[in-house]
Enzyme design. Structure first.
Site, PDB file in Angstrom:
ATOM      1  N   LEU A  28       0.830  -1.217   0.000  1.00  0.00           N
ATOM      2  CA  LEU A  28       0.000   0.000   0.000  1.00  0.00           C
ATOM      3  C   LEU A  28       0.859   1.260   0.000  1.00  0.00           C
ATOM      4  CD1 LEU A  28      -2.618  -1.355   2.557  1.00  0.00           C
ATOM      5  CD2 LEU A  28      -2.844  -1.255   0.063  1.00  0.00           C
ATOM      6  N   SER A  52       4.090  -3.859   6.616  1.00  0.00           N
ATOM      7  CA  SER A  52       4.092  -3.038   7.838  1.00  0.00           C
ATOM      8  C   SER A  52       2.660  -2.551   8.061  1.00  0.00           C
ATOM      9  CB  SER A  52       4.997  -1.826   7.681  1.00  0.00           C
ATOM     10  OG  SER A  52       6.187  -2.192   7.037  1.00  0.00           O
ATOM     11  N   LYS A  93       7.666  -3.805  -4.126  1.00  0.00           N
ATOM     12  CA  LYS A  93       8.911  -3.653  -4.884  1.00  0.00           C
ATOM     13  C   LYS A  93       9.112  -4.853  -5.798  1.00  0.00           C
ATOM     14  CE  LYS A  93      11.789  -0.839  -1.896  1.00  0.00           C
ATOM     15  NZ  LYS A  93      11.378   0.381  -2.593  1.00  0.00           N
ATOM     16  N   SER A 146       0.733   1.639 -15.836  1.00  0.00           N
ATOM     17  CA  SER A 146       1.468   2.890 -16.033  1.00  0.00           C
ATOM     18  C   SER A 146       0.592   4.085 -15.713  1.00  0.00           C
ATOM     19  CB  SER A 146       1.959   3.008 -17.476  1.00  0.00           C
ATOM     20  OG  SER A 146       2.644   4.246 -17.622  1.00  0.00           O
ATOM     21  N   LYS A 200       4.621  -3.650 -21.118  1.00  0.00           N
ATOM     22  CA  LYS A 200       4.911  -2.526 -20.203  1.00  0.00           C
ATOM     23  C   LYS A 200       6.394  -2.153 -20.279  1.00  0.00           C
ATOM     24  CE  LYS A 200       4.605   0.666 -17.129  1.00  0.00           C
ATOM     25  NZ  LYS A 200       5.215   0.630 -15.866  1.00  0.00           N
ATOM     26  N   HIS A 203       6.820  -0.158 -23.324  1.00  0.00           N
ATOM     27  CA  HIS A 203       6.239   1.171 -23.036  1.00  0.00           C
ATOM     28  C   HIS A 203       7.292   2.043 -22.352  1.00  0.00           C
ATOM     29  CE1 HIS A 203       4.626   3.924 -20.006  1.00  0.00           C
ATOM     30  NE2 HIS A 203       3.595   4.131 -20.804  1.00  0.00           N
ATOM     31  N   ASN A 204       7.934   1.491 -21.340  1.00  0.00           N
ATOM     32  CA  ASN A 204       8.926   2.286 -20.605  1.00  0.00           C
ATOM     33  C   ASN A 204      10.131   2.618 -21.477  1.00  0.00           C
ATOM     34  OD1 ASN A 204       7.167   1.909 -18.480  1.00  0.00           O
ATOM     35  ND2 ASN A 204       8.769   1.479 -16.997  1.00  0.00           N
ATOM     36  N   GLU A 207       9.194   5.407 -23.490  1.00  0.00           N
ATOM     37  CA  GLU A 207       9.197   6.571 -22.562  1.00  0.00           C
ATOM     38  C   GLU A 207      10.614   7.160 -22.478  1.00  0.00           C
ATOM     39  OE1 GLU A 207       7.148   5.750 -18.742  1.00  0.00           O
ATOM     40  OE2 GLU A 207       8.956   6.431 -17.738  1.00  0.00           O
ATOM     41  N   ARG A 305      21.565   8.368 -20.393  1.00  0.00           N
ATOM     42  CA  ARG A 305      21.407   8.468 -18.930  1.00  0.00           C
ATOM     43  C   ARG A 305      22.676   7.971 -18.248  1.00  0.00           C
ATOM     44  NH1 ARG A 305      15.204   7.169 -16.859  1.00  0.00           N
ATOM     45  NH2 ARG A 305      14.125   8.099 -18.620  1.00  0.00           N
TER      46      ARG A 305
HETATM   47  N1  LIG Z   1       6.133   4.614  -8.468  1.00  0.00           N
HETATM   48  C1  LIG Z   1       5.724   4.625  -9.725  1.00  0.00           C
HETATM   49  O1  LIG Z   1       5.543   5.671 -10.365  1.00  0.00           O
HETATM   50  C2  LIG Z   1       5.446   3.336 -10.403  1.00  0.00           C
HETATM   51  C3  LIG Z   1       5.751   2.126  -9.797  1.00  0.00           C
HETATM   52  N2  LIG Z   1       5.454   0.944 -10.415  1.00  0.00           N
HETATM   53  C4  LIG Z   1       5.750  -0.319  -9.753  1.00  0.00           C
HETATM   54  O2  LIG Z   1       4.757  -0.568  -8.752  1.00  0.00           O
HETATM   55  C5  LIG Z   1       5.314  -1.276  -7.644  1.00  0.00           C
HETATM   56  C6  LIG Z   1       5.056  -0.494  -6.360  1.00  0.00           C
HETATM   57  O3  LIG Z   1       5.686   0.762  -6.489  1.00  0.00           O
HETATM   58  P1  LIG Z   1       5.625   1.869  -5.333  1.00  0.00           P
HETATM   59  O4  LIG Z   1       4.220   2.055  -4.887  1.00  0.00           O
HETATM   60  O5  LIG Z   1       6.383   3.027  -5.867  1.00  0.00           O
HETATM   61  O6  LIG Z   1       6.322   1.191  -4.083  1.00  0.00           O
HETATM   62  P2  LIG Z   1       7.817   0.680  -3.848  1.00  0.00           P
HETATM   63  O7  LIG Z   1       8.387   0.100  -5.079  1.00  0.00           O
HETATM   64  O8  LIG Z   1       8.555   1.759  -3.158  1.00  0.00           O
HETATM   65  O9  LIG Z   1       7.534  -0.523  -2.806  1.00  0.00           O
HETATM   66  C7  LIG Z   1       7.037  -0.271  -1.500  1.00  0.00           C
HETATM   67  C8  LIG Z   1       6.086  -1.371  -1.086  1.00  0.00           C
HETATM   68  O10 LIG Z   1       6.724  -2.649  -1.182  1.00  0.00           O
HETATM   69  C9  LIG Z   1       6.552  -3.325   0.066  1.00  0.00           C
HETATM   70  N3  LIG Z   1       7.626  -4.274   0.280  1.00  0.00           N
HETATM   71  C10 LIG Z   1       8.945  -4.057   0.102  1.00  0.00           C
HETATM   72  N4  LIG Z   1       9.638  -5.197   0.382  1.00  0.00           N
HETATM   73  C11 LIG Z   1       8.720  -6.127   0.751  1.00  0.00           C
HETATM   74  C12 LIG Z   1       8.806  -7.489   1.142  1.00  0.00           C
HETATM   75  N5  LIG Z   1       9.985  -8.138   1.196  1.00  0.00           N
HETATM   76  N6  LIG Z   1       7.663  -8.123   1.454  1.00  0.00           N
HETATM   77  C13 LIG Z   1       6.471  -7.492   1.389  1.00  0.00           C
HETATM   78  N7  LIG Z   1       6.325  -6.211   1.018  1.00  0.00           N
HETATM   79  C14 LIG Z   1       7.439  -5.542   0.695  1.00  0.00           C
HETATM   80  C15 LIG Z   1       6.560  -2.205   1.060  1.00  0.00           C
HETATM   81  O11 LIG Z   1       6.068  -2.644   2.275  1.00  0.00           O
HETATM   82  P3  LIG Z   1       6.459  -1.869   3.640  1.00  0.00           P
HETATM   83  O12 LIG Z   1       5.498  -0.743   3.762  1.00  0.00           O
HETATM   84  O13 LIG Z   1       6.311  -2.910   4.686  1.00  0.00           O
HETATM   85  O14 LIG Z   1       7.882  -1.405   3.496  1.00  0.00           O
HETATM   86  C16 LIG Z   1       5.654  -1.217   0.350  1.00  0.00           C
HETATM   87  O15 LIG Z   1       4.301  -1.573   0.464  1.00  0.00           O
HETATM   88  C17 LIG Z   1       6.801  -1.467  -7.979  1.00  0.00           C
HETATM   89  O16 LIG Z   1       6.974  -2.729  -8.550  1.00  0.00           O
HETATM   90  C18 LIG Z   1       7.077  -0.376  -9.004  1.00  0.00           C
HETATM   91  O17 LIG Z   1       8.127  -0.724  -9.877  1.00  0.00           O
HETATM   92  C19 LIG Z   1       4.812   0.918 -11.612  1.00  0.00           C
HETATM   93  C20 LIG Z   1       4.476   2.080 -12.247  1.00  0.00           C
HETATM   94  C21 LIG Z   1       4.807   3.370 -11.731  1.00  0.00           C
HETATM   95  O1  LIG Z   2       6.844   2.653 -14.912  1.00  0.00           O
HETATM   96  C1  LIG Z   2       6.814   3.862 -14.932  1.00  0.00           C
HETATM   97  C2  LIG Z   2       5.841   4.600 -15.760  1.00  0.00           C
HETATM   98  O2  LIG Z   2       5.054   3.760 -16.479  1.00  0.00           O
HETATM   99  C3  LIG Z   2       7.822   4.666 -14.185  1.00  0.00           C
HETATM  100  O3  LIG Z   2       7.554   6.014 -14.318  1.00  0.00           O
HETATM  101  C4  LIG Z   2       9.155   4.299 -14.698  1.00  0.00           C
HETATM  102  O4  LIG Z   2       9.544   3.151 -13.992  1.00  0.00           O
HETATM  103  C5  LIG Z   2      10.238   5.304 -14.471  1.00  0.00           C
HETATM  104  O5  LIG Z   2      11.387   4.641 -14.829  1.00  0.00           O
HETATM  105  P1  LIG Z   2      12.837   5.145 -14.496  1.00  0.00           P
HETATM  106  O6  LIG Z   2      12.865   5.381 -12.993  1.00  0.00           O
HETATM  107  O7  LIG Z   2      13.720   4.042 -14.941  1.00  0.00           O
HETATM  108  O8  LIG Z   2      12.994   6.430 -15.268  1.00  0.00           O
END
Ligand SMILES: NC(=O)C1=CN([C@@H]2O[C@H](COP(=O)(O)OP(=O)(O)OC[C@H]3O[C@@H](n4cnc5c(N)ncnc54)[C@H](OP(=O)(O)O)[C@@H]3O)[C@@H](O)[C@H]2O)C=CC1
Ligand SMILES: O=C(CO)[C@H](O)[C@H](O)COP(=O)(O)O
Length: 501
Positions: A28, A52, A93, A146, A200, A203-204, A207, A305
């Site tokens: 979450l 958590s 993650k 995305s 996906k 897509h990235n 991007e 990059r």
């Molecule tokens: N951020 C973005 O813009 C985008 C992200 N994504 C993808 O979506 C996913 C979630 O991204 P985001 O919301 O940014 O969060 P994060 O990638 O920062 O992950 C945090 C979450 O992962 C949980 N977590 C980490 N390690 C574990 C573990 N060993 N067991 C269980 N839970 C764990 C954390 O729990 P806790 O609270 O307990 O630490 C928390 O809920 C990722 O795969 C990311 O690549 C996709 C598109 C866009």
């Molecule tokens: O998945 C995404 C959008 O669809 C994220 O924005 C993307 O992972 C960003 O990538 P990076 O941190 O490698 O620039």
């Protein structure tokens, strides 16, 4: 709100909440929290679980009144809260944490239940996970999502891959939360197992290429033509009312307009010029190399990059290869600014088209390699809204791929509309690359996409010479233009030719 858990303690799920949720979210943080809220706002009863528990409590405290949530503090209660077939979206993650959560869910789920991984997983991991889940009778869906934080809440573009059967349950739920364009939800069943995460990933990659091309355009206008960030913001805002209309162009204007509160300087001037990356662009290029499909624009974007973070060699080269040493200093003699801005716009349009063409080629090649039946027009349509590369011209890409796949253009650049676009833009594209090169302004994505386009157009490529070299040093053989078969010249002997296959 339906809340069984008080704000600060863990309690078992009351019996009246057993089986109440039609979907659950595990993880979450930024994405998962907003996705759960989006689901609840659209009528789903959402079971919540986070490693958590405080994160679950925080979500309930801040947004528990937005719909029906069933917060849980153990994976067992999470499973008990879900109606069958249990459907859970993992948003944690990518990598080992995702495997860890899958292991936990596999212990409490039953045959027929559905595990969806909405994270940015590598598609090969998804193929592996789907096969393992199938052994337990579970459906595993790798869904690319995305749109970032805002998209997760307001409507993302969703790229699910998995069994057709699981999509019958999942599809309507995903359609309820996806972005909508022309009344259509930006979600489609992409294909089986890793297809969704593959798409996906590409897509990235696109991007990355799009962002790099926008960056090169900015550099040409800034250093080359001496324009200010505010002036360039106006240019991008104007471009956003042309065929370049897209989210990335729109946010570029916003970033360039931003002033740093502390220094009063344009924010872009105080941001360190070292670009980060999490890996999906790199995967796109690695996969393209395996498929022998050129994605030169994406590759240059990844390498650009990388170069930006090479501080020591950059500093040393800046000190050694100076204007005083006779090297160009990055400025252009622009006499007609409006004409130059238009030339850069044309070059951007042409090079962006090549980046998309290469991305779609990679999807086509991946589909052939991994046995996926991917509808390219449908992919273009679901990228029109919610995602980072949403752009007006995806309508034209969808139109180019609509209909019988056998009639699809061999490359997007050959679709009649896009071919005409290139007819109009190629002169400006060449001028921009030539002037940038002479001025010492790096335009790797502009230049490599032009070279790729010219490679496609060339009646003869020096690949013939490469084949001759390979045959000389390694007896690797070659084909002839005038008859079938594989041939080898006896280079160390009398230099006669023999047919070997
Ligand atoms: N951020 C973005 O813009 C985008 C992200 N994504 C993808 O979506 C996913 C979630 O991204 P985001 O919301 O940014 O969060 P994060 O990638 O920062 O992950 C945090 C979450 O992962 C949980 N977590 C980490 N390690 C574990 C573990 N060993 N067991 C269980 N839970 C764990 C954390 O729990 P806790 O609270 O307990 O630490 C928390 O809920 C990722 O795969 C990311 O690549 C996709 C598109 C866009
Ligand atoms: O998945 C995404 C959008 O669809 C994220 O924005 C993307 O992972 C960003 O990538 P990076 O941190 O490698 O620039």
């Amino acid at each position: 709100m339906t809340s069984s858990a008080p704000a600060s303690s863990s309690l078992a799920l009351p019996d009246d909440l057993v089986g109440r949720a039609n979907i659950g979210v595990v993880g979450l943080a930024t994405m998962g929290g907003n996705l759960a809220r989006n689901l609840a706002r659209h009528g789903s009863a959402v079971a919540l679980f986070n490693r958590s528990p405080q994160r679950t409590r925080d979500l309930m405290a801040a947004h528990g009144d937005e719909g029906t949530f069933i917060p849980t503090e153990s994976i067992t209660d999470f499973a008990r809260a879900l109606a069958r077939p249990r459907t859970a979206i993992i948003m944690v993650k990518a990598g080992e944490p995702t495997d860890e959560v899958i292991r936990q869910l596999t212990e409490v789920f039953e045959p027929g239940d559905i595990i969806v991984d909405g994270g940015n997983a590598r598609f090969t991991d998804t193929i592996r996970r789907e096969a393992a889940a199938r052994e337990h009778g579970l459906h595993f869906v790798g869904a690319g999502i995305s749109g970032g934080e805002e998209g997760a809440l307001e409507g993302p573009s969703i790229m699910p891959g998995g069994s057709v059967e699981s999509y019958e349950t999942l599809g309507p739920i995903l359609a309820s939360i996806a972005a909508r364009v022309d009344g259509e939800p930006c979600v489609t069943h992409v294909g089986t197992d890793g297809a969704g995460h593959f798409v996906k990933m590409v897509h990235n990659g696109i991007e990355y290429a799009d962002m790099q091309l926008i960056g090169e355009s900015y550099d040409l206008l800034r250093r080359g033509a001496g324009m200010t960030p505010a002036e360039i913001a106006d240019v991008f805002a104007a471009w956003n009312r042309t065929e370049l209309d897209s989210y990335l162009i729109e946010i570029t204007a916003e970033v360039l307009r931003q002033v740093d509160a502390e220094t009063g300087l344009p924010l872009v001037d105080v941001i360190a010029d070292r670009a980060g990356m999490k890996g999906t662009g790199t995967w796109t290029v690695q996969t393209a190399l395996d498929l022998a499909t050129p994605v030169t624009g994406i590759a240059e974007a990844v390498f650009a990059r990388g170069l930006s973070t090479q501080t020591a060699p950059r500093e040393a080269a800046q000190a050694r290869f100076t204007e005083a040493q006779g090297y160009p200093g990055g400025t252009l003699a622009v006499t007609d600014r409006a004409a130059f801005v238009e030339a850069v716009r044309q070059a951007l349009l042409a090079a962006k088209l090549v980046a998309y063409a290469q991305g779609f080629d990679e999807i086509r090649a991946g589909a052939a390699r991994f046995g996926w039946d991917i509808d390219l027009a449908a992919i273009a349509r679901i990228w029109r809204g919610g995602c980072i590369i949403r752009a007006g011209f995806l309508n034209l890409i969808a139109a180019a791929y609509d209909g019988d796949p056998a009639d699809a253009p061999a490359s997007l650049v050959l679709a009649p509309h896009f071919a005409r676009l290139l007819d109009a833009a190629q002169g400006a594209w060449r001028q921009v690359v030539a002037h940038a090169t002479l001025a010492g302004i790096p335009v790797p994505a502009f230049a490599s996409s032009l070279a790729y386009f010219d490679g496609l157009r060339s009646p003869r490529l020096p690949a013939a010479l490469v084949q001759g070299q390979r045959d000389l040093f390694g007896a690797h053989t070659y084909e002839r233009t005038d008859r079938p078969g594989a041939y080898h010249t006896l280079w160390s002997g009398d230099r006669s030719e023999i047919r070997v296959g």
